[in-house]
Design a protein around this motif. Structure first.
Motif, PDB file in Angstrom:
ATOM      1  N   PRO A 254      32.943  44.590  53.324  1.00  0.00           N
ATOM      2  CA  PRO A 254      33.735  44.818  52.106  1.00  0.00           C
ATOM      3  C   PRO A 254      32.851  44.713  50.874  1.00  0.00           C
ATOM      4  CG  PRO A 254      34.189  42.646  53.037  1.00  0.00           C
ATOM      5  CD  PRO A 254      33.336  43.364  54.032  1.00  0.00           C
ATOM      6  N   LEU A 255      33.046  45.622  49.936  1.00  0.00           N
ATOM      7  CA  LEU A 255      32.220  45.630  48.737  1.00  0.00           C
ATOM      8  C   LEU A 255      32.591  44.492  47.798  1.00  0.00           C
ATOM      9  CD1 LEU A 255      30.101  47.121  46.934  1.00  0.00           C
ATOM     10  CD2 LEU A 255      32.074  48.270  45.863  1.00  0.00           C
ATOM     11  N   THR A 256      31.595  43.699  47.419  1.00  0.00           N
ATOM     12  CA  THR A 256      31.698  42.716  46.345  1.00  0.00           C
ATOM     13  C   THR A 256      30.419  42.822  45.536  1.00  0.00           C
ATOM     14  OG1 THR A 256      30.603  40.859  47.451  1.00  0.00           O
ATOM     15  CG2 THR A 256      32.966  41.167  47.905  1.00  0.00           C
ATOM     16  N   VAL A 257      30.345  42.080  44.461  1.00  0.00           N
ATOM     17  CA  VAL A 257      29.135  42.105  43.638  1.00  0.00           C
ATOM     18  C   VAL A 257      27.929  41.575  44.411  1.00  0.00           C
ATOM     19  CG1 VAL A 257      29.359  39.814  42.600  1.00  0.00           C
ATOM     20  CG2 VAL A 257      28.317  41.671  41.275  1.00  0.00           C
ATOM     21  N   LEU A 273      26.701  49.378  55.507  1.00  0.00           N
ATOM     22  CA  LEU A 273      27.267  50.058  54.348  1.00  0.00           C
ATOM     23  C   LEU A 273      28.416  49.216  53.825  1.00  0.00           C
ATOM     24  CD1 LEU A 273      27.362  53.765  55.620  1.00  0.00           C
ATOM     25  CD2 LEU A 273      25.716  52.767  54.028  1.00  0.00           C
ATOM     26  N   PHE A 274      28.751  49.439  52.554  1.00  0.00           N
ATOM     27  CA  PHE A 274      29.808  48.665  51.905  1.00  0.00           C
ATOM     28  C   PHE A 274      31.026  49.549  51.653  1.00  0.00           C
ATOM     29  CE2 PHE A 274      25.884  46.460  51.107  1.00  0.00           C
ATOM     30  CZ  PHE A 274      26.227  45.125  51.242  1.00  0.00           C
ATOM     31  N   VAL A 275      32.191  48.965  51.841  1.00  0.00           N
ATOM     32  CA  VAL A 275      33.448  49.700  51.722  1.00  0.00           C
ATOM     33  C   VAL A 275      34.230  49.173  50.527  1.00  0.00           C
ATOM     34  CG1 VAL A 275      35.548  50.432  52.909  1.00  0.00           C
ATOM     35  CG2 VAL A 275      33.498  49.874  54.240  1.00  0.00           C
ATOM     36  N   THR A 276      34.510  50.058  49.576  1.00  0.00           N
ATOM     37  CA  THR A 276      35.350  49.696  48.434  1.00  0.00           C
ATOM     38  C   THR A 276      36.803  50.038  48.754  1.00  0.00           C
ATOM     39  OG1 THR A 276      35.752  50.048  46.063  1.00  0.00           O
ATOM     40  CG2 THR A 276      35.024  51.941  47.320  1.00  0.00           C
ATOM     41  N   SER A 277      37.716  49.243  48.234  1.00  0.00           N
ATOM     42  CA  SER A 277      39.128  49.495  48.539  1.00  0.00           C
ATOM     43  C   SER A 277      39.672  50.691  47.768  1.00  0.00           C
ATOM     44  CB  SER A 277      39.962  48.251  48.226  1.00  0.00           C
ATOM     45  OG  SER A 277      39.867  47.912  46.852  1.00  0.00           O
ATOM     46  N   SER A 278      39.078  50.999  46.615  1.00  0.00           N
ATOM     47  CA  SER A 278      39.532  52.120  45.794  1.00  0.00           C
ATOM     48  C   SER A 278      38.478  52.410  44.737  1.00  0.00           C
ATOM     49  CB  SER A 278      40.860  51.793  45.107  1.00  0.00           C
ATOM     50  OG  SER A 278      40.669  50.752  44.146  1.00  0.00           O
ATOM     51  N   CYS A 279      38.623  53.533  44.069  1.00  0.00           N
ATOM     52  CA  CYS A 279      37.693  53.856  42.984  1.00  0.00           C
ATOM     53  C   CYS A 279      37.868  52.902  41.805  1.00  0.00           C
ATOM     54  CB  CYS A 279      37.903  55.305  42.538  1.00  0.00           C
ATOM     55  SG  CYS A 279      37.384  56.518  43.794  1.00  0.00           S
ATOM     56  N   LYS A 280      39.080  52.418  41.588  1.00  0.00           N
ATOM     57  CA  LYS A 280      39.301  51.438  40.521  1.00  0.00           C
ATOM     58  C   LYS A 280      38.571  50.126  40.840  1.00  0.00           C
ATOM     59  CE  LYS A 280      43.343  51.543  38.639  1.00  0.00           C
ATOM     60  NZ  LYS A 280      43.020  52.020  37.259  1.00  0.00           N
ATOM     61  N   HIS A 281      38.537  49.792  42.119  1.00  0.00           N
ATOM     62  CA  HIS A 281      37.825  48.590  42.555  1.00  0.00           C
ATOM     63  C   HIS A 281      36.333  48.685  42.220  1.00  0.00           C
ATOM     64  CE1 HIS A 281      36.033  46.211  46.150  1.00  0.00           C
ATOM     65  NE2 HIS A 281      36.266  45.378  45.164  1.00  0.00           N
TER      66      HIS A 281
END
Length: 572
Positions: A254-257, A273-281
Motif C-alpha cells: 500500500p502506498l504511503t509516504v 510496486l506501490f498501490v494507491t487507493s485513488s488518484c486523490k490519495h
C-alpha cells in the motif's frame, strides 16, 4: 495554438528547452513501430490498466495508428486546461517540474529506433505521450500532477544530484546515438556509477524522485489484491506491463509516504510496486512529504539543508524578500532562531519571484550576508513600518543609523537607501557600515562597500533554485551531440511501409504486381521483422495476400528465434 505561438507564450528561461516538432522527420518505419507497440500495449491494457486509460488516449489526441503531432495533442489538451511541448531527451528535473506546475506536459521528440523496441535508453514520444498524457483526463490525477510540479520545482537538489543528472544525460545520449562506441559507453557508465555512489546524503529532490518513480512512473491503483496499472513506465513497456501483474515476482505494497525509503533501479524490473487507493490519495501522500520540506518549514533546518546541498537555493524572509544564492553559513540563537545568514558567489535579491532592481548577481557577485530578526524597542518587524514611523524612530535616509537586534547583532552606518515595495521595507542600504555580533566579532566591515541589509524577522521558507529564474537561470538547454540511429533510408523499403499502411487504411487499392514487389523488398531485408508485422495487417487470407501473409508469419517466427527477448514479449 501552433508551436511557435506556444513557445513564445512560455517564460523566457524555459523557451530554450523546447524543440520544434518537424513531423516530416518521422518515417513510415517510425509510424509502423508506433502502431506495432500501441497495438500490443492496448490489447494487453484493456483489462489491466485503469479504466480511464483507453478513453484518455483518445481524449488527449493520441492515436493508435500514427505518432501524434504536438498540434493534435494541444488541440485535445486545451479542453482539459493543459498543453504539451516537445523536448530533446532528458531535461533538468527542476525544469521538468516547472513545466508541469504550469500544466504543460513535456514530451520527448524522438521515436525510439527499431533496435530499441523493448527498451529505449532515452525518453521517447511513445513513453511520454502514450504513458503520461491519458490520465490527464482524470481531474484528481491532473491536480496531483500539477501539485507534483509545484512541489518539485521547490525541492532542494544537491550538487551531487546535478552531477547524477549530467551523467545520466551523457550516457543516454551515447546509448541512443549511432556514434556511441563501446569504450565511450563504458566510460559514461563508470562515471554514472561513481557519481551515484558519491550521492550518499539524499536531498529533498532525490527523495521526491523516488516518490515520482513509485507513483507517476510505476504506480498501481486500487487495492493490493485488486489493482490496475496507471504508471507511465508500466503503461509504455511491453515487458513491465505484464511482469508487474505477477504477484509472486512483484510484491504489492500500500502506498504511503514511506515509499521514499525504497530505492529503485532503472536497469531491471522492479521487485515491488506501490498501490494507491485513488488518484486523490496520491495528492494526500505528496502533501505529507511536502510538509517535511524546507519550503514549508524554513528556519534553521531549512537553511542547513541548503548549506548541505551546496547548490543555489532561496531563503525567503517573512517580509517577502527572497535571497537566492549558495548558502555557506547560518547562525542561530540558543533556541534555534536564525539570526544571520550568508551566501558565497553570485546572489540575487527578489520579491515575489521578481528580481529587485540593482540587486542581481552582478551587484552581489561575491556573496551576501544579513541579520534576521526583530530590532530592540520595535514592536513589529522592521519591514512593516511606514516611512513616517521609521522617522519617528530616528531611521532616516541620509542619516547615521544604529540598529540593535534582539540577537545581539548590531548594524551601524549611514543609511543611503530603503527599497520599499507593496508598502514594505525590504532592503536597507548602508555606507561605511559595521556589523558585529553579541561577542563583538565583526560580521561586516566598512571597507567591504555598501551593506545591503535584508529586512525580515524570520525565514519561513527555504527552497531550491533561484527566485527569479529568468534573471538568474541555473540550467541551460543541454546541447545534444549525438547522431541519431537513423531508420532505414532505402526508398523502396520506406515506400513499402507507407504503401501497406495506405492499403490497410483504404486510401489506396492494391495495384497489379504490388504484392510481388513487396515480397522482393522483404527478401532484401531478411531481418526486418517489423515489415513482416506490417504484412500481417493486410486483409484477406487467400490468393496473393494470403500467400504473402503466410510467408511473412513463417519468416517472422524465424527472425524472432534470434531475438528471444522480442519473441517472449510480442504476440502475433
Amino acid at each position: 495554438m501552433n508551436q511557435s505561438a506556444l513557445i513564445q507564450s512560455l517564460p523566457e528561461h524555459l523557451r530554450g528547452f523546447v524543440q520544434y516538432q518537424d513531423y516530416s522527420r518521422y518515417t513510415p518505419q517510425d509510424h509502423a513501430l508506433w502502431r506495432c507497440l500501441m497495438a500490443q500495449l492496448s490489447e494487453r491494457l484493456q483489462q489491466t490498466a485503469h479504466a480511464v486509460y483507453m478513453d484518455g488516449l483518445r481524449l488527449t489526441g493520441i492515436s493508435l495508428d500514427h505518432i501524434p503531432s504536438i498540434e493534435e495533442m494541444n488541440e485535445a489538451l486545451a479542453a482539459l486546461g493543459w498543453r504539451a511541448v516537445v523536448v530533446d531527451g532528458f531535461i533538468p528535473p527542476a525544469v521538468f517540474m516547472e513545466f508541469q506546475a504550469l500544466r504543460i506536459l513535456v514530451i520527448a521528440l524522438d521515436m525510439r529506433a527499431v533496435e530499441h523496441t523493448l527498451y529505449t535508453p532515452a525518453p521517447d514520444i511513445l513513453h511520454e505521450a502514450a504513458g503520461h498524457a491519458p490520465f490527464i483526463v482524470d481531474v484528481d490525477y491532473a491536480e496531483f500532477l500539477q501539485l507534483f510540479g509545484e512541489v518539485g520545482m521547490r525541492a532542494i537538489a544537491s550538487k551531487e544530484d546535478h552531477a547524477v543528472y549530467d551523467a545520466i544525460r551523457a550516457l543516454s545520449d551515447l546509448k541512443a546515438c549511432a556514434n556511441g562506441t563501446p569504450a565511450d559507453i563504458a566510460e559514461a557508465e563508470a562515471r554514472l556509477e561513481a557519481v551515484t555512489a558519491a550521492n550518499t546524503e539524499l536531498s529533498e529532490a532525490a527523495l521526491l524522485a523516488r516518490l515520482h518513480w513509485w507513483t507517476v512512473e510505476y504506480g498501481l491503483v486500487g487495492a493490493v489484491d485488486d489493482y490496475r496499472i496507471f504508471g507511465a513506465g508500466l503503461l509504455s513497456s511491453l515487458g513491465e506491463s505484464v511482469h508487474c501483474l505477477d504477484d509472486d515476482a512483484v510484491q504489492k505494497l500500500p502506498l504511503t509516504v514511506d515509499a521514499i525509503n525504497t530505492a529503485y533501479d532503472i536497469t531491471r524490473e522492479q521487485p515491488q510496486l506501490f498501490v494507491t487507493s485513488s488518484c486523490k490519495h496520491l495528492s494526500q501522500v505528496l502533501r505529507e512529504f511536502a510538509n517535511s520540506m524546507a519550503y514549508q518549514q524554513g528556519g534553521l533546518a531549512g537553511l542547513q539543508k541548503a548549506i548541505a546541498a551546496a547548490s543555489v537555493c532561496t531563503a525567503q524572509y517573512q517580509s517577502g524578500l527572497q535571497v537566492s544564492g549558495r548558502f555557506c553559513d547560518v547562525r542561530a540563537d540558543a533556541v534555534g532562531n536564525v539570526i544571520w545568514l550568508r551566501t558565497e558567489g553570485p546572489t540575487q535579491l527578489a520579491y515575489q519571484e521578481s528580481q529587485l532592481p540593482g540587486h542581481g548577481t552582478q551587484a552581489h557577485a561575491s556573496g551576501f550576508s544579513s541579520p534576521v530578526g526583530l530590532v530592540k524597542d520595535f514592536s513589529r518587524c522592521l519591514s512593516e513600518y511606514s516611512v513616517d514611523e521609521l522617522k519617528a524612530h530616528g531611521i532616516v535616509v541620509g542619516d547615521s543609523v544604529r540598529l540593535a537586534f534582539l540577537s545581539g547583532i548590531t548594524v551601524s552606518g549611514k543609511l543611503v537607501g530603503i527599497h520599499r515595495q507593496d508598502q514594505r521595507n525590504l532592503v536597507f542600504s548602508f555606507e561605511n557600515c559595521t556589523a558585529t555580533d553579541l561577542a563583538g566579532d565583526v560580521l561586516y566591515r566598512p571597507e567591504w562597500g555598501v551593506f545591503d541589509m535584508a529586512v525580515g524577522a524570520r525565514i519561513p521558507s527555504v527552497f531550491g533554485g533561484s527566485a527569479d529564474r529568468a534573471a538568474y537561470p541555473l540550467h541551460t538547454p543541454p546541447a545534444s551531440h549525438r547522431e541519431p540511429i537513423l531508420p532505414a533510408q532505402d526508398d523502396a523499403l520506406l515506400g513499402t511501409y507507407a504503401a501497406i499502411d495506405a492499403v490497410v487504411r483504404g486510401n489506396r487499392s492494391l495495384e497489379a504486381g504490388q504484392l510481388e514487389a513487396w515480397a522482393r523488398v522483404a527478401q532484401r531485408y531478411p531481418d526486418e521483422w517489423l515489415l513482416r508485422v506490417e504484412f500481417l495487417r493486410l486483409e484477406g487470407s487467400v490468393g496473393g495476400v494470403g500467400l504473402l501473409k503466410g510467408r511473412a508469419r513463417s519468416e517472422l517466427e524465424t527472425i524472432l528465434q534470434s531475438k528471444p527477448a522480442l519473441a517472449a514479449t510480442l504476440r502475433f
